[in-house]
Design a protein around this motif. Structure first.
Motif, short mmCIF file in Angstrom:
data_model
loop_
_atom_site.label_atom_id
_atom_site.label_comp_id
_atom_site.label_asym_id
_atom_site.label_seq_id
_atom_site.Cartn_x
_atom_site.Cartn_y
_atom_site.Cartn_z
N VAL A 289 0.82 -1.22 0.00
CA VAL A 289 0.00 0.00 0.00
C VAL A 289 0.85 1.27 0.00
O VAL A 289 0.31 2.38 -0.17
N SER A 290 2.18 1.12 0.15
CA SER A 290 3.03 2.31 0.25
C SER A 290 3.86 2.57 -1.00
O SER A 290 4.53 3.61 -1.08
N ARG A 291 3.83 1.65 -1.96
CA ARG A 291 4.66 1.80 -3.16
C ARG A 291 3.81 1.76 -4.43
O ARG A 291 2.89 0.95 -4.54
N LYS A 296 0.15 2.65 -10.57
CA LYS A 296 -0.80 2.33 -9.50
C LYS A 296 -0.07 1.62 -8.36
O LYS A 296 1.04 1.12 -8.52
N ALA A 297 -0.73 1.63 -7.22
CA ALA A 297 -0.12 1.03 -6.03
C ALA A 297 0.12 -0.46 -6.26
O ALA A 297 -0.64 -1.13 -6.97
N LEU A 298 1.19 -0.96 -5.63
CA LEU A 298 1.45 -2.40 -5.73
C LEU A 298 0.26 -3.21 -5.22
O LEU A 298 0.00 -4.32 -5.70
N ALA A 299 -0.47 -2.65 -4.27
CA ALA A 299 -1.63 -3.34 -3.71
C ALA A 299 -2.73 -3.55 -4.75
O ALA A 299 -3.62 -4.39 -4.55
N ARG A 300 -2.67 -2.83 -5.85
CA ARG A 300 -3.69 -2.98 -6.90
C ARG A 300 -3.20 -3.84 -8.05
O ARG A 300 -3.92 -4.06 -9.02
N GLN A 301 -1.96 -4.33 -7.93
CA GLN A 301 -1.42 -5.24 -8.95
C GLN A 301 -1.96 -6.65 -8.69
O GLN A 301 -1.87 -7.16 -7.57
N GLY A 302 -2.49 -7.26 -9.71
CA GLY A 302 -3.13 -8.57 -9.53
C GLY A 302 -2.19 -9.62 -8.95
O GLY A 302 -2.59 -10.40 -8.08
N VAL A 303 -0.94 -9.64 -9.42
CA VAL A 303 -0.02 -10.67 -8.95
C VAL A 303 0.27 -10.50 -7.47
O VAL A 303 0.37 -11.49 -6.73
N VAL A 304 0.37 -9.25 -7.00
CA VAL A 304 0.60 -8.99 -5.58
C VAL A 304 -0.61 -9.41 -4.76
O VAL A 304 -0.47 -10.01 -3.68
N GLN A 305 -1.80 -9.13 -5.25
CA GLN A 305 -3.01 -9.57 -4.55
C GLN A 305 -3.05 -11.09 -4.43
O GLN A 305 -3.43 -11.63 -3.39
N ASN A 306 -2.65 -11.77 -5.49
CA ASN A 306 -2.62 -13.23 -5.45
C ASN A 306 -1.64 -13.74 -4.40
O ASN A 306 -1.92 -14.70 -3.67
N TRP A 307 -0.45 -13.13 -4.34
CA TRP A 307 0.54 -13.54 -3.35
C TRP A 307 -0.02 -13.41 -1.93
O TRP A 307 0.14 -14.32 -1.11
N ILE A 308 -0.67 -12.28 -1.67
CA ILE A 308 -1.18 -12.03 -0.32
C ILE A 308 -2.33 -12.98 0.00
O ILE A 308 -2.40 -13.55 1.10
N ALA A 309 -3.22 -13.19 -0.96
CA ALA A 309 -4.34 -14.10 -0.73
C ALA A 309 -3.85 -15.53 -0.51
O ALA A 309 -4.31 -16.22 0.42
N ASP A 310 -2.92 -15.98 -1.33
CA ASP A 310 -2.40 -17.34 -1.18
C ASP A 310 -1.68 -17.51 0.16
O ASP A 310 -1.78 -18.56 0.80
N ALA A 311 -0.98 -16.47 0.59
CA ALA A 311 -0.28 -16.54 1.88
C ALA A 311 -1.28 -16.66 3.02
O ALA A 311 -1.07 -17.46 3.95
N ARG A 312 -2.36 -15.90 2.96
CA ARG A 312 -3.36 -15.99 4.02
C ARG A 312 -4.00 -17.37 4.08
O ARG A 312 -4.15 -17.96 5.15
N VAL A 313 -4.35 -17.91 2.93
CA VAL A 313 -4.94 -19.26 2.90
C VAL A 313 -3.97 -20.28 3.47
O VAL A 313 -4.33 -21.14 4.30
N ALA A 314 -2.72 -20.20 3.06
CA ALA A 314 -1.72 -21.17 3.51
C ALA A 314 -1.51 -21.10 5.02
O ALA A 314 -1.41 -22.14 5.69
#
Length: 407
Positions: A289-291, A296-314
């Motif tokens: 959210v800071s870069r 656009k913010a990294l938080a709006r990049q699809g690949v970054v969202q996937n990384w964060i979602a997959d990490a939470r599930v795992a």
């Protein structure tokens, strides 16, 4: 299975979370600054002793030990969420609460198998945080993943004295570089030609200042010397003599003691690994959210969202498996939870390594630098794919247990 936190766990969680925010996280940078000014990099920074005093004052001490006579008297299920919290700062929090490996495993061995004299001399000062200890098992000349390969000898003295003579070379002996490490629990063979290969080994207590004991050098881990952990050393035992009364348990009982020690150790590592993953996710989100990149913010990049979602599930999957394992250890014992202990030991380090790898990637050059804890966390997590038995050994044993049903 009910994994809801009981009242005592909730109370300790609240105190520990506040302790981390108020004392531990701010002390991380302070410890690094103080260490740079120490005469020896292996000396303990003053802030660590301050943390220990505060943790003890707050009752956040020896939380790992289920024996209420010596420790906090918590079950594995109660301790799991607490160990996870300390895993968020593995350099400081476990030591601050006197819940750091290898001391935890050594205290468990002494509490379970030590005699009264051994407990008085070594367990009590360990419980008080006055000394540190090391567990000397791994050897460089053999595949130590098979503990029956160990070549260190523990032999009766030939001159008629009531002593053992210990001869061998160990390495990656965690905590041994710390000058406060006063005692080694050494695994070696008392009966190398015995018919039962699991009754050839014994364990003895060898004080660090015993003649013939040499802490030869520090072993690095991915370039890190792991000062916070007390380092990992190569240790040589050159005809080191100790009284026969330093035997832990009985001759030939070393392999069984090692197995009893490693079960809780494995789940403690996995509990703390989940804390490492949670910190990695927090750092990923803050970074995202800071870069900005490409408009656009990294938080709006699809690949970054996937990384964060997959990490939470795992992490949620791992936590449930670890809690189930803790519950089974409490209800049916370590032997009954053998399959689950192996499952978490396989799944947790490799999954957390993947999460940390993505967090490093998201931080770019900062991820591999000393300005963030991610590189050091990665080294620690990757090492746990080897420590307490490499993944492949656990996979082999687990597969054989599964296949046995069909053979």
């Amino acid at each position: 299975m009910d994994f809801a936190f009981d009242a005592r766990t909730e109370e300790l969680r609240a105190k520990l979370l506040a302790f981390m925010d108020e004392y531990v996280y701010p002390a991380e940078a302070v410890a690094e600054e103080q260490r740079a000014a120490l005469a020896s990099p292996w000396d303990t920074p003053a802030v660590v002793e301050e943390l220990k005093q505060e943790a003890r004052r707050q009752g956040l001490w020896n939380l790992f030990l289920p024996d209420a006579g010596h420790g906090a008297g918590l079950t594995n299920l109660q301790y799991a969420p607490l160990a996870e919290i300390t895993g968020r700062s593995p350099q400081l929090a476990p030591t601050a609460t006197n819940c750091a490996a290898p001391d935890t495993g050594n205290m468990e061995v002494l509490a379970q198998f030590g005699d009264e004299r051994q407990k008085k001399q070594w367990l009590e000062p360990l419980l008080a945080g006055e000394i540190r200890s090391a567990f000397a098992m791994t050897e460089p000349e053999v595949a130590s993943s098979d503990a029956t390969n160990i070549t260190t000898r523990i032999e009766r003295a030939s001159d008629g004295t009531d002593e053992y003579v210990v001869t061998g070379r160990k390495w990656y002996i965690s905590g041994a570089m710390n000058p406060d490490c006063k005692i080694f629990i050494v695994m070696g063979k008392t009966d190398p030609d015995g018919a039962d290969i699991r009754r050839q080994q014994s364990m003895v207590l060898v004080p660090r200042d015993t003649p013939g004991v040499t802490v030869r050098r520090a072993m690095r881990v991915f370039g890190y010397e792991d000062h916070h952990h007390g380092g990992h050393a190569e240790v040589v035992f050159d005809h080191a003599r100790v009284p026969v009364s330093h035997l832990i348990g009985e001759e030939g009982g070393g392999f069984a003691i090692a197995q009893a020690r490693l079960g809780p150790g494995r789940i403690h590592h996995c509990m703390r690994l989940i804390g490492m993953a949670e910190r990695a996710i927090e750092l990923m989100c803050r970074r995202a959210v800071s870069r900005d990149a490409f408009g656009k913010a990294l938080a709006r990049q699809g690949v970054v969202q996937n990384w964060i979602a997959d990490a939470r599930v795992a992490v949620e999957q791992l936590r449930l498996l670890v809690l189930k394992t803790a519950w089974m250890m409490d209800t049916v014992g370590n032997r009954g939870a053998h399959t689950e202990i192996q499952a978490i030991k396989i799944a947790t380090p490799r999954t957390v390594v993947g999460i940390l790898d993505r967090a490093i990637q998201l931080h770019g050059a900062g991820g591999v630098s000393q300005d963030f804890p991610l590189a050091e966390l990665y080294a620690a997590a990757r090492t746990l794919m080897l420590a307490d038995g490499p993944d492949e050994v656990h996979q082999r044993s687990l597969a054989r247990r599964e296949l046995k049903k069909y053979l």
